[in-house]
Scaffold this active site. Structure first.
Site, short mmCIF file in Angstrom:
data_model
loop_
_atom_site.label_atom_id
_atom_site.label_comp_id
_atom_site.label_asym_id
_atom_site.label_seq_id
_atom_site.Cartn_x
_atom_site.Cartn_y
_atom_site.Cartn_z
N GLU A 108 -14.67 -0.36 -34.69
CA GLU A 108 -13.75 0.32 -33.65
C GLU A 108 -12.71 1.28 -33.81
O GLU A 108 -12.61 2.10 -32.71
CB GLU A 108 -12.96 -1.25 -33.38
N GLY A 109 -12.35 1.54 -35.19
CA GLY A 109 -11.43 2.49 -35.07
C GLY A 109 -12.16 3.68 -35.36
O GLY A 109 -11.67 4.86 -34.65
#
Length: 407
Positions: free
Chosen positions: A178-179
């Site tokens: 996600e990051g």
């Protein structure tokens, strides 16, 4: 610094680097305004004559409070790196996790968003347009079987749709991925391909990735320290079941006279303020510091590198009136700290103010300090860049399409 699943992350980045370096050459001569063009379609003959073609990708973002669909239209010209020509966006509430006890009820919402996709993608391209759903915090916190049943239902709906769907098209997204996907989105939209050094802080992760002659990857993701989970920890609760069999939580971070109901991870809590005693800010600060004690590591890039921040960093800045909701702006860490002191000191029950505002601001200011950011550090707050949402969705779609081409 924590580097969860480091080997897998470097493999992901390694596959990405060659493509990004190619993109870098392309974007050094492209204006940012070209990333989102007016939503018109060139006639097929004219597009072909110009060497242009279009490709679509559909990304469902299944978050804790809602499900959002992004339909991205990419344009390629003479086999160059793709640019983003247009984005269609639609959101519905509640999130998938709200249907944990009855997965069948999620059908209507998913079908509604699939219809939006069908109206946005030319029918001739449906079968080659990938549709993907990635679930984040809401489903990560659900018991395994409940999350699986929900994902299986969505997977079945995708297979019935006219779009391209595979077994891995529906999944729970890892915090590290996600990051990285959010980082790809921001760098893609800002055109920072000459150094690839713009960093992002979103929810519970901060990401920096610099590319020159070497690769320096810095990713940290802390499951359980997102704002909703942090609220629960500060209030004295735990995920999955009420503490000590009780669903009542008492906290010095709430107004002494406050009493209300709050739902988190499928549990409805009664929350109320602690009787007046120690000043609210000091008492809340002590509570938050205990929750974060030795939970995060300082980021070496914190003081020197440009950071974008969104998610709840953005939302609380809007609540404070520091930035405009539609346009965003900049904020210093000290602004969060000063606001926390001001809000907590004047805490009272008000229908116009969230009862958790004091808690949220204290948490944000302490978290950023623990990550190593100095009080004077400026963060760029942006909900959109060039009218495209600054979420992980674009980066994840981009990567998924590239993976399909490789296979």
């Amino acid at each position: 610094m924590k580097r969860p699943k480091l080997a897998g992350v470097f493999l992901f980045v390694g596959c990405l680097l060659a493509y990004l370096m190619f993109v870098k050459r392309h974007y050094t001569s492209t204006k940012p305004e070209a990333y989102r063009l007016p939503p018109h379609q060139l006639p097929a003959a004219a597009a072909a004559a110009a060497g242009r073609s279009f490709q679509y990708g559909i990304m469902f973002d299944a978050g804790s409070t809602g499900t959002r669909v992004h339909i991205f239209k990419f344009q390629t010209e003479n086999k160059e790196a793709p640019t983003l020509a247009h984005e269609t966006f639609r959101a519905i509430k509640p999130g998938l996790s709200a249907y944990a006890d009855d997965p069948e009820k999620c059908t209507a919402g998913i079908v509604e968003l699939l219809e939006v996709a069908k109206s946005s993608v030319p029918p001739s391209l449906w079968t080659i347009t990938p549709v993907v759903l990635k679930a984040t915090a809401g489903l990560r916190l659900l018991p395994g079987e409940k999350a699986k049943h929900l994902l299986d239902k969505v997977r079945a709906l995708f297979l019935e749709s006219p779009f391209l769907s595979r077994d891995d098209s529906v999944s729970i997204m890892d915090g590290t991925d996600e990051g990285i996907s959010a980082w790809i989105t921001v760098n893609f939209l800002t055109g920072e391909k000459s150094t690839l050094s713009v960093c992002v802080c979103v929810s519970v992760y901060c990401v920096c990735l610099s590319v020159c002659l070497s690769v320096c990857l810095s990713v940290c993701s802390y499951l359980g320290l997102g704002l909703m989970s942090a609220r629960l920890a500060v209030l004295g609760g735990v995920d999955a079941s009420p503490l000590g069999g009780s669903s009542e939580l008492v906290s010095p971070c709430l107004a002494p006279e406050y009493s209300g109901r709050w739902e988190q991870a499928d549990i409805v809590y009664t929350v109320r303020g602690q009787k007046a005693g120690e000043p609210v800010y000091e008492a809340c600060l002590t509570k938050v510091e205990k929750v974060l004690y030795r939970k995060v590591m300082k980021a070496s890039e914190a003081a020197d590198v440009e950071f974008y921040a969104f998610s709840y960093y953005y939302d609380r800045a809007v609540d404070l009136g520091v930035i405009e909701e539609k346009t965003g702006g900049t904020i210093q860490l000290s602004d969060y700290t000063d606001a926390a002191k001001r809000v907590c000191s004047g805490l009272s029950v008000s229908p116009l103010q969230s009862p958790f505002l004091c808690l949220d601001l204290v948490y944000i200011s302490v978290l950023l300090q623990e990550l190593g950011f100095p009080p004077h550090k400026h963060f760029k707050l942006a909900r959109t860049i060039h009218q495209v949402e600054t979420s992980w969705a674009l980066g994840a779609t981009f990567h998924h399409i590239q993976s399909l081409k490789r296979h």
